[in-house]
Enzyme design. Structure first.
Site, mmCIF file in Angstrom:
data_model
loop_
_atom_site.group_PDB
_atom_site.id
_atom_site.type_symbol
_atom_site.label_atom_id
_atom_site.label_comp_id
_atom_site.label_asym_id
_atom_site.label_seq_id
_atom_site.Cartn_x
_atom_site.Cartn_y
_atom_site.Cartn_z
ATOM 1 N N CYS A 42 6.093 -50.043 -2.662
ATOM 2 C CA CYS A 42 5.349 -50.666 -3.756
ATOM 3 C C CYS A 42 5.255 -49.752 -4.980
ATOM 4 O O CYS A 42 4.901 -50.203 -6.066
ATOM 5 C CB CYS A 42 3.947 -51.045 -3.298
ATOM 6 S SG CYS A 42 3.932 -52.308 -2.006
ATOM 7 N N PRO A 285 10.123 -62.333 26.151
ATOM 8 C CA PRO A 285 8.900 -61.607 26.552
ATOM 9 C C PRO A 285 8.962 -60.099 26.342
ATOM 10 O O PRO A 285 7.906 -59.438 26.361
ATOM 11 C CB PRO A 285 8.771 -61.943 28.043
ATOM 12 C CG PRO A 285 10.145 -62.317 28.491
ATOM 13 C CD PRO A 285 10.779 -62.981 27.292
#
Length: 825
Positions: A42, A285
């Site tokens: 950012c 899973p």
């Protein structure tokens, strides 16, 4: 247990770090395709712009630091090209050598994020066209920009840059390119910037960006890129224009990086992201996923959404790590809270915007407020623009958007917290938030949004909206309850000006079945007018949400700049008006920051009256609307507006006093306003002096004739004692002692009403009655006390303030004959 994490930065690095804190014995491997495993993505635009000068500060962790502190095996330059869920292995290719190897796992976390959207356009691969996603991209853009700035300077011109896409990254790039001295054109396919915001909130930010030098091409798109004979790039737009550029930055959005997951047979959602449950587990899973590539539930909207933001990515990664390590932690939803700096402004949103609610078929109501960031009398604040959406049934808060200058971030965080906790707009009313003049107001902007929205839900207020104009006003009377000064500067077409102070008397003759649509500047005065009308039996009344401020933003009516023009002087008058062309050299600096409209205009008028022809005034204002009001004021007074430029939340403008303003006119005009002030009610007195000051600011003379109860506002609180007749003493006991003790005409509530309205005026930086009276007298208003009424009520000259003139009906009629407007208050 062996945990393999694909991808670093926010999601991957957070999974690995949290897993180590929970399981010291696990073997943890992070495979990162790029050269940097953990960096502040950012902050990349700000290093390009030179705001963050030290590049190393963006590099948060290295493979060495993660090995030393967390015993994590971090491998950079490793591209995972295959995934076999059945064998629980990934195939890895070393970017530098091309060598491939297989890595097994017990648990796998996919944190590959998203890739910049590549536009399939001719010339997209030309040198000088870049995307910004990582440190390597940043270095390439900065290097190209440095070269372009140097080359352009050698040619005696500014470097030209084009940014494609006006989302958060595009806006930040535009700002930072401006900081470096480049010219910037921002191209956006939509008709607005900043997609998380609705248009009526994005427009003030758009105007601010334009005022800071960003050229916007909205509602258009790039069609092709070419290289011209002079070596510069050409960005061809689909509107036929061609933009020269030394540098092009593509910021048209991102696409989730799901190729590996798709090829491995993991479930992909409707929006193209990896499907995960609340434990961040995929359809396999042994595989979890987090970050910009996953779909999660939305806090407000139905369905699942992709939200490419750093905050959610970090929290999703934490939940994934905890479940990998055996905990039962859930990630319930994402609400998309985001914020951006745009030069001096800040804008952000949380929850759902109006467009999203409409597309999702969610019922909602909206409310707009425009409070200051902190107490108006304390320096350094300006108006902010808040829009909230909420459920029409129970008032549950659905979304909030803010654009402003100071205090935007903390209000946005309060709204975000409220949405997360399922709060209603009624809850916003009761929030107890930090207050001191430098930081907020006693009635915080969050409270104000709650007040207005709750009034709508309770039926105390009905709104009409700028987006529905002109259909919303068809067959209706449009009543502008602002002052005549504000009305003359700008008003909605077809609106009648009935200032709030005279509305209660004026409406007595109106047809109560004719629909009325009210408005003022921000919605407060029109709310008072609304309550007055509905309690007088008017059956169809609505007030404009957010007032003319929101209306002008939504319909993009605010000017964004000013170009000084040479004065046009008729030949016959040229010799007499020479001083109008040349300045005297005398310059006055005038600070009007913190003043609400029409305060800056009034103060500017007073200052200009004290100057000589040719003198200049440099005025500083924090009101963004001054860019619209200033040219109209200058034109009406015959002064020159030499320049106007953005400064902080408002503008700095230079005016020159013209020698022609006092020149004889060919056609005589009645440039005076006269008043008969009969009422002694506080609200009517305030209205009278607001109008009087407005007339003075517009260059008119003002004469005010006070009779009967209106004389009470001229009383002095420290009148010298004198002998009084019994009847005179009785009148004195029953009437207010001075202007500070006048009652309200409505809702006086045993003196509580005046106290409340004075508090509201203070919060909105509106001058007190005493200050308005002093301002009018300083501006040259003539205040005349009716001698006949003084005799009837036993009032002596010594009972009244100094400087009051005395006269009778003939005095008033003489002034009225000179007036173009005569008002009875």
């Amino acid at each position: 247990m062996k945990i393999v994490v694909v991808g670093g930065v926010a999601g991957g690095a957070s999974v690995a770090a949290r897993a180590r804190r929970l399981d010291e014995s696990a073997e943890i491997v992070v495979l990162e395709r790029g050269e940097y495993v953990s960096f502040a993505n950012c902050g990349l635009p700000y290093h390009i712009g030179g705001v963050i000068a030290d590049r190393s500060r963006l590099l948060l962790q290295t493979p060495e630091s993660l090995r030393e502190s967390l015993d994590i095996d971090v491998r950079i330059g490793q591209d995972v090209v295959g995934l076999d869920p059945a064998a629980q292995t990934v195939t890895v290719r070393e970017v530098a050598t091309g060598r491939e190897y297989t890595e097994s796992y017990d648990a796998l976390a996919l944190c590959q994020g998203a890739d910049p959207l590549q536009l399939p356009l001719p010339g997209i691969d030309l040198p000088g066209i870049h995307t910004l996603r990582n440190v390597t991209d940043m270095d390439a853009i900065k290097s190209r920009l440095d070269e372009a700035l140097a080359a352009a300077a050698a040619q005696g011109r500014a470097a030209k840059t084009v940014v494609i896409g006006a989302g958060y990254i595009g806006i930040e790039m535009a700002e930072n390119l401006i900081h470096r001295g480049a010219e910037v054109t921002l191209v956006e396919l939509a008709d607005q910037i900043l997609p998380p915001l609705d248009k009526d909130v994005s427009i003030p930010v758009e105007q601010h960006a334009r005022g800071r030098g960003v050229e916007l091409q909205l509602g258009t798109a790039a069609a092709a890129f070419t290289r011209a004979s002079d070596g510069m790039l050409r960005v061809e737009l689909n509107n036929g224009q061609s933009l020269p550029a030394d540098l092009v930055v593509l910021s048209a959005g991102v696409r989730p990086n799901v190729g590996l997951a798709r090829e491995a047979g993991l479930e992909i959602g409707e929006r193209g992201g990896i499907v995960v449950d609340t434990h961040m587990r995929t359809s396999d899973p042994h595989i979890w996923a987090a970050g910009d590539a996953v779909e999660t539930a939305h806090t407000v909207l139905p369905g699942r959404w992709i939200t490419p933001l750093a905050g959610p990515a970090n929290r999703e990664a934490r939940v994934a790590a905890e479940n990998i390590c055996g905990r039962d932690t859930e990630y319930l939803s994402t609400q998309g809270t985001s914020i951006v700096k745009v030069f001096d402004m800040t804008a952000g949103a949380t929850g759902a915007n109006e467009r999203q609610l409409e597309r999702a078929g969610v019922d909602y109501l909206t409310a707009h407020v425009h409070p200051s960031g902190h107490a108006g009398y304390y320096p350094g604040t300006a108006q902010m623009h808040i829009k909230v959406t909420f459920a029409p049934t129970d008032g549950k808060l659905l979304g909030a958007q803010i654009a402003g200058f100071d205090g935007v971030d903390k209000r946005l965080d309060v709204f975000a917290t409220a949405i997360r906790l399922g709060a209603t707009v009624h809850d916003l009313e009761h929030l107890e938030l930090a207050y001191a003049p430098p930081f907020g107001s006693a009635k915080d902007p969050v409270n104000m949004a709650g007040f207005v929205a709750s009034n709508v839900l309770s039926g105390d207020l009905k709104l009409w909206y700028a987006k529905d104009y002109p259909a919303a006003t068809d067959g209706c009377r449009i009543i502008d309850v602002r002052t005549d000064v504000e009305y003359d500067i700008w008003h909605i077409s077809g609106a009648e000006n009935v200032p709030l102070g005279i509305l209660r008397e004026a409406c007595e003759s109106w047809d109560r079945d004719v629909p009325i649509r009210l408005y003022c500047a921000v919605g407060f005065r029109s709310y008072l007018a609304y309550r007055a009308l509905v309690q007088r039996g008017f059956t169809d009344v609505r007030t404009l949400s957010g007032g003319s401020t929101t209306f002008r933003f939504f319909h993009d009516l605010e000017p964004v700049g000013f170009v000084a023009k040479p004065a046009e002087i008729p030949y016959a008058e040229a010799s007499d008006l020479l001083a109008q062309v040349k300045g005297s050299g005398q310059v006055v600096d005038l600070d009007c920051t913190g003043l609400a409209c029409p305060g800056p205009i009034m103060k500017l008028t007073k200052q200009m009256d004290e100057l000589q022809p040719g003198d200049d005034v440099v005025v500083h204002v924090s009101d963004p609307g001054f860019a619209h009001d200033a040219p109209a004021w200058a034109a009406s007074h015959g002064h020159e507006m030499l320049a106007i430029a953005p400064e902080g939340p408002g503008y700095v403008a230079t005016f020159r006093k013209s020698a022609g303003t006092d020149a004889p006119r060919a056609v005589q005009t009645l440039n005076q306003t006269s008043f008969v002030v009969f009422s002694g009610d506080l609200d009517k007195a305030i209205a009278a002096f607001i109008i009087a000051n407005g007339a003075l600011a517009m260059g008119q003379k003002v004469s005010m004739f006070f009779t009967f109860w209106g004389l009470n506002m001229l009383r002095r609180h420290d009148a010298p004692p004198r002998e009084k007749k019994v009847m005179d003493r009785m009148f004195a006991m029953m009437m207010p002692s001075d202007a500070g003790h006048l009652p309200l005409s409505q809702m006086n509530m045993a003196g509580m009403g005046p106290k409340m309205i004075k508090d509201v005026m203070k919060q909105h930086n509106v001058p007190t009655l005493e200050e308005l009276m002093a301002s009018a007298r300083e501006g040259g208003a003539q205040l005349v006390a009716c001698t006949m009424t003084m005799d009837l009520l036993g009032i002596a000259e010594s009972d009244l303030q100094d400087g009051i003139d005395f006269g009778g009906v003939a005095t008033f009629l003489g002034e009225a004959q000179k007036s173009g407007t005569t008002l009875f208050i």
